[in-house]
Design a protein around this motif. Structure first.
Motif, PDB file in Angstrom:
ATOM      1  N   THR A 140       0.820  -1.210   0.000  1.00 10.30           N
ATOM      2  CA  THR A 140       0.000   0.000   0.000  1.00 10.30           C
ATOM      3  C   THR A 140       0.855   1.262   0.000  1.00 10.30           C
ATOM      4  O   THR A 140       2.003   1.259   0.428  1.00 10.30           O
ATOM      5  N   GLY A 141       0.230   2.334  -0.492  1.00 10.03           N
ATOM      6  CA  GLY A 141       0.840   3.658  -0.439  1.00 10.03           C
ATOM      7  C   GLY A 141      -0.146   4.643   0.140  1.00 10.03           C
ATOM      8  O   GLY A 141      -1.241   4.265   0.604  1.00 10.03           O
ATOM      9  N   ALA A 142       0.201   5.899   0.066  1.00 12.05           N
ATOM     10  CA  ALA A 142      -0.586   6.948   0.714  1.00 12.05           C
ATOM     11  C   ALA A 142      -2.043   6.990   0.245  1.00 12.05           C
ATOM     12  O   ALA A 142      -2.923   7.442   0.980  1.00 12.05           O
ATOM     13  N   GLY A 143      -2.318   6.476  -0.964  1.00 12.21           N
ATOM     14  CA  GLY A 143      -3.677   6.477  -1.488  1.00 12.21           C
ATOM     15  C   GLY A 143      -4.670   5.663  -0.674  1.00 12.21           C
ATOM     16  O   GLY A 143      -5.874   5.915  -0.754  1.00 12.21           O
ATOM     17  N   VAL A 144      -4.206   4.705   0.125  1.00  8.75           N
ATOM     18  CA  VAL A 144      -5.171   3.960   0.952  1.00  8.75           C
ATOM     19  C   VAL A 144      -5.609   4.783   2.165  1.00  8.75           C
ATOM     20  O   VAL A 144      -6.600   4.444   2.802  1.00  8.75           O
ATOM     21  N   SER A 145      -4.885   5.833   2.491  1.00 11.96           N
ATOM     22  CA  SER A 145      -5.239   6.613   3.683  1.00 11.96           C
ATOM     23  C   SER A 145      -5.912   7.946   3.380  1.00 11.96           C
ATOM     24  O   SER A 145      -6.336   8.642   4.305  1.00 11.96           O
ATOM     25  N   THR A 146      -6.051   8.288   2.093  1.00 13.92           N
ATOM     26  CA  THR A 146      -6.664   9.587   1.783  1.00 13.92           C
ATOM     27  C   THR A 146      -8.119   9.634   2.262  1.00 13.92           C
ATOM     28  O   THR A 146      -8.579  10.676   2.733  1.00 13.92           O
ATOM     29  N   ALA A 147      -8.822   8.494   2.186  1.00 10.29           N
ATOM     30  CA  ALA A 147     -10.213   8.472   2.651  1.00 10.29           C
ATOM     31  C   ALA A 147     -10.306   8.598   4.176  1.00 10.29           C
ATOM     32  O   ALA A 147     -11.387   8.799   4.719  1.00 10.29           O
ATOM     33  N   SER A 148      -9.166   8.483   4.863  1.00  7.84           N
ATOM     34  CA  SER A 148      -9.135   8.736   6.310  1.00  7.84           C
ATOM     35  C   SER A 148      -8.777  10.191   6.608  1.00  7.84           C
ATOM     36  O   SER A 148      -8.577  10.567   7.769  1.00  7.84           O
ATOM     37  N   GLY A 149      -8.631  10.974   5.545  1.00  8.40           N
ATOM     38  CA  GLY A 149      -8.353  12.393   5.724  1.00  8.40           C
ATOM     39  C   GLY A 149      -6.871  12.754   5.744  1.00  8.40           C
ATOM     40  O   GLY A 149      -6.518  13.887   6.047  1.00  8.40           O
ATOM     41  N   ALA A 203     -10.842   0.925   2.765  1.00  5.52           N
ATOM     42  CA  ALA A 203      -9.715   0.246   2.109  1.00  5.52           C
ATOM     43  C   ALA A 203      -8.897  -0.551   3.132  1.00  5.52           C
ATOM     44  O   ALA A 203      -8.541  -1.712   2.897  1.00  5.52           O
ATOM     45  N   HIS A 204      -8.605   0.075   4.281  1.00  2.00           N
ATOM     46  CA  HIS A 204      -7.890  -0.645   5.346  1.00  2.00           C
ATOM     47  C   HIS A 204      -8.717  -1.847   5.818  1.00  2.00           C
ATOM     48  O   HIS A 204      -8.176  -2.942   6.007  1.00  2.00           O
ATOM     49  N   GLU A 205     -10.022  -1.610   6.017  1.00  2.00           N
ATOM     50  CA  GLU A 205     -10.886  -2.690   6.515  1.00  2.00           C
ATOM     51  C   GLU A 205     -10.875  -3.866   5.537  1.00  2.00           C
ATOM     52  O   GLU A 205     -10.828  -5.034   5.955  1.00  2.00           O
ATOM     53  N   ALA A 206     -10.934  -3.553   4.238  1.00  4.16           N
ATOM     54  CA  ALA A 206     -10.962  -4.620   3.235  1.00  4.16           C
ATOM     55  C   ALA A 206      -9.667  -5.435   3.274  1.00  4.16           C
ATOM     56  O   ALA A 206      -9.699  -6.664   3.162  1.00  4.16           O
ATOM     57  N   LEU A 207      -8.537  -4.760   3.440  1.00  5.47           N
ATOM     58  CA  LEU A 207      -7.259  -5.489   3.500  1.00  5.47           C
ATOM     59  C   LEU A 207      -7.193  -6.359   4.758  1.00  5.47           C
ATOM     60  O   LEU A 207      -6.652  -7.467   4.730  1.00  5.47           O
ATOM     61  N   ALA A 208      -7.774  -5.875   5.845  1.00  5.07           N
ATOM     62  CA  ALA A 208      -7.836  -6.686   7.064  1.00  5.07           C
ATOM     63  C   ALA A 208      -8.769  -7.887   6.859  1.00  5.07           C
ATOM     64  O   ALA A 208      -8.465  -9.004   7.297  1.00  5.07           O
ATOM     65  N   ASP A 209      -9.870  -7.661   6.156  1.00  2.00           N
ATOM     66  CA  ASP A 209     -10.796  -8.756   5.851  1.00  2.00           C
ATOM     67  C   ASP A 209     -10.130  -9.814   4.970  1.00  2.00           C
ATOM     68  O   ASP A 209     -10.297 -11.022   5.198  1.00  2.00           O
ATOM     69  N   LEU A 210      -9.393  -9.356   3.961  1.00  2.00           N
ATOM     70  CA  LEU A 210      -8.704 -10.300   3.068  1.00  2.00           C
ATOM     71  C   LEU A 210      -7.743 -11.179   3.864  1.00  2.00           C
ATOM     72  O   LEU A 210      -7.667 -12.390   3.665  1.00  2.00           O
ATOM     73  N   GLU A 211      -7.008 -10.539   4.776  1.00  2.00           N
ATOM     74  CA  GLU A 211      -6.048 -11.293   5.590  1.00  2.00           C
ATOM     75  C   GLU A 211      -6.768 -12.298   6.493  1.00  2.00           C
ATOM     76  O   GLU A 211      -6.386 -13.461   6.579  1.00  2.00           O
ATOM     77  N   ALA A 212      -7.840 -11.832   7.131  1.00  7.32           N
ATOM     78  CA  ALA A 212      -8.584 -12.706   8.052  1.00  7.32           C
ATOM     79  C   ALA A 212      -9.191 -13.896   7.315  1.00  7.32           C
ATOM     80  O   ALA A 212      -9.307 -14.994   7.865  1.00  7.32           O
ATOM     81  N   ALA A 213      -9.555 -13.685   6.052  1.00  8.52           N
ATOM     82  CA  ALA A 213     -10.160 -14.763   5.257  1.00  8.52           C
ATOM     83  C   ALA A 213      -9.111 -15.676   4.634  1.00  8.52           C
ATOM     84  O   ALA A 213      -9.448 -16.617   3.915  1.00  8.52           O
TER      85      ALA A 213
END
Ligand code: OAD
Ligand code: ZN
Length: 248
Positions: A20-29, A81-91
Motif C-alpha cells: 500500500t501507499g498513501a492512497g489507501v489513507s486519503t479516505a481517512s483524511g 480500504a484498510h478494513e478490506a485489507l484486514a478482511d482479506l487477511e482474516a479470510a
C-alpha cells in the motif's frame, strides 16, 4: 468483469502480497504526497531529508510538529480500504501486507504484522541507544519548547521512527519484503504512485518471478505497463468489492 477475474486469481493463488501507499489513507483524511492537494504542495521534500535533520534538528522538529498537527490533526481512523485489507487477511486471502505508510492504520484495522518499510510515525527512536518511544508525549514536549527532544534514557537526539530521504530502509524488513514479493503469485499494488525506490521495485520483482501484478490507483503509475490488472479506481470502493467477490 475484471474484478471477478482478479478475485479468481487470488482464490487460486498460494501466495498473495499487497503493498500500500498513501492512497489507501486519503479516505481517512490524510493527504497523499504527489496528488494535487498532496503534502509536497505544502512542504518541501528537502525538509524531510536526513541531512536537514542532522544540520538543524531543532528546526526539523518544530516543522514536524506543525506538519503532524495539520496532517493528523483530528482523530484518524481506518477507512474501507484498510478494513478490506484486514478482511482479506482474516479470510486467508492475503499472506503479507507491505506498506509504505507510516500512519499505523493497517494495524488499527486489524492486519497482524504489516511490513512497514518506511517505519512508523507513531514512534520516535533514539539516535544513540535505539530505544523507541511513543511519539505523543515527545510531541507535547516539543510544543512546550523542548526542541530538539532528547532521550530520557541516554540524552541522545530523538528522531521520528520513519525513513527520511537519504536514509536506508530497515534492512530486515526490506529483505523480507523482497523475498515475499518474489514468491507472490498475486501482487496487489494499491494507492501508490510506485515512484519511490526501493519500494517501487517490489512489484517488479513479483512480475519478474512470474507473479500477476494488479494495480489499483486513481492515477496511472510507473508500472501500469507491466500490470495484468490495472484498475483506475478508488481503493475504498474497489477493495471492499473484491472482498465481496471472494466471499461468494
Ligand atoms: P504518492 O502520493 O506518490 O501516490 C499516491 C497515489 O495514490 C497517487 O498516485 C494517487 O492517484 C493515488 N490515490 C489517492 N487517493 C486514492 C484513492 N482513494 N484510491 C486510489 N488511489 C488513490 O504516495 P506513495 O506512492 O505512497 O516516502 O509515496 C511513496 C513514498 O513517497 C512515501 O512512502 C513517502 C514519500 O516520499 C517516505 O516517507 C520515505
Ligand atoms: Zn537513548
Amino acid at each position: 468483469q475484471e474484478r471477478t477475474a482478479l478475485a479468481r486469481s487470488i482464490a487460486r493463488a498460494d501466495s498473495v502480497v499487497a503493498m500500500t501507499g498513501a492512497g489507501v489513507s486519503t479516505a481517512s483524511g490524510i493527504p497523499d504526497f504527489r496528488s494535487e492537494d498532496g503534502i509536497w504542495t505544502k512542504y518541501d521534500p528537502d525538509d524531510f531529508h536526513i541531512s536537514r535533520f542532522r544540520a538543524d534538528p531543532e528546526g526539523f522538529w518544530r516543522e514536524r510538529v506543525e506538519m503532524v498537527r495539520e496532517v493528523f490533526g483530528g482523530d484518524v481512523v481506518p477507512n474501507a480500504a484498510h478494513e478490506a485489507l484486514a478482511d482479506l487477511e482474516a479470510a486467508g486471502h492475503l499472506d503479507t501486507l507491505v506498506t509504505q505508510n507510516v500512519d499505523g492504520l493497517h494495524q488499527a484495522a486489524g492486519n497482524e504484522d504489516p511490513i512497514e518499510i518506511h517505519g512508523n510515525g507513531r514512534r520516535v527512536v533514539c539516535t544513540e541507544c535505539d530505544h523507541r518511544f511513543d511519539v505523543g508525549p515527545v510531541m507535547e514536549r516539543v510544543e512546550d519548547g523542548e526542541a530538539p527532544p532528547t532521550c530520557t534514557r541516554c540524552g541522545g537526539l530523538l528522531k521520528p521512527d520513519v525513513v527520511l530521504f537519504g536514509e536506508r530502509l530497515p534492512r530486515d524488513d526490506l529483505v523480507r519484503a523482497r523475498t515475499v514479493s518474489r514468491n507472490a503469485d498475486v501482487f496487489l499494488a494499491v494507492g501508490s504512485s510506485l515512484t519511490v525506490e526501493p519500494a517501487a521495485s517490489l512489484p517488479r520483482h513479483a512480475v519478474e518471478s512470474g507473479g500477476t501484478l494488479c494495480i489499483v490507483n486513481l492515477d496511472p503509475t510507473d508500472l501500469s505497463d507491466i500490470a495484468t490488472y490495472d484498475f483506475r479506481a478508488d481503493v475504498a470502493e474497489l477493495l471492499p468489492g473484491l472482498v465481496e467477490d471472494l466471499s461468494r
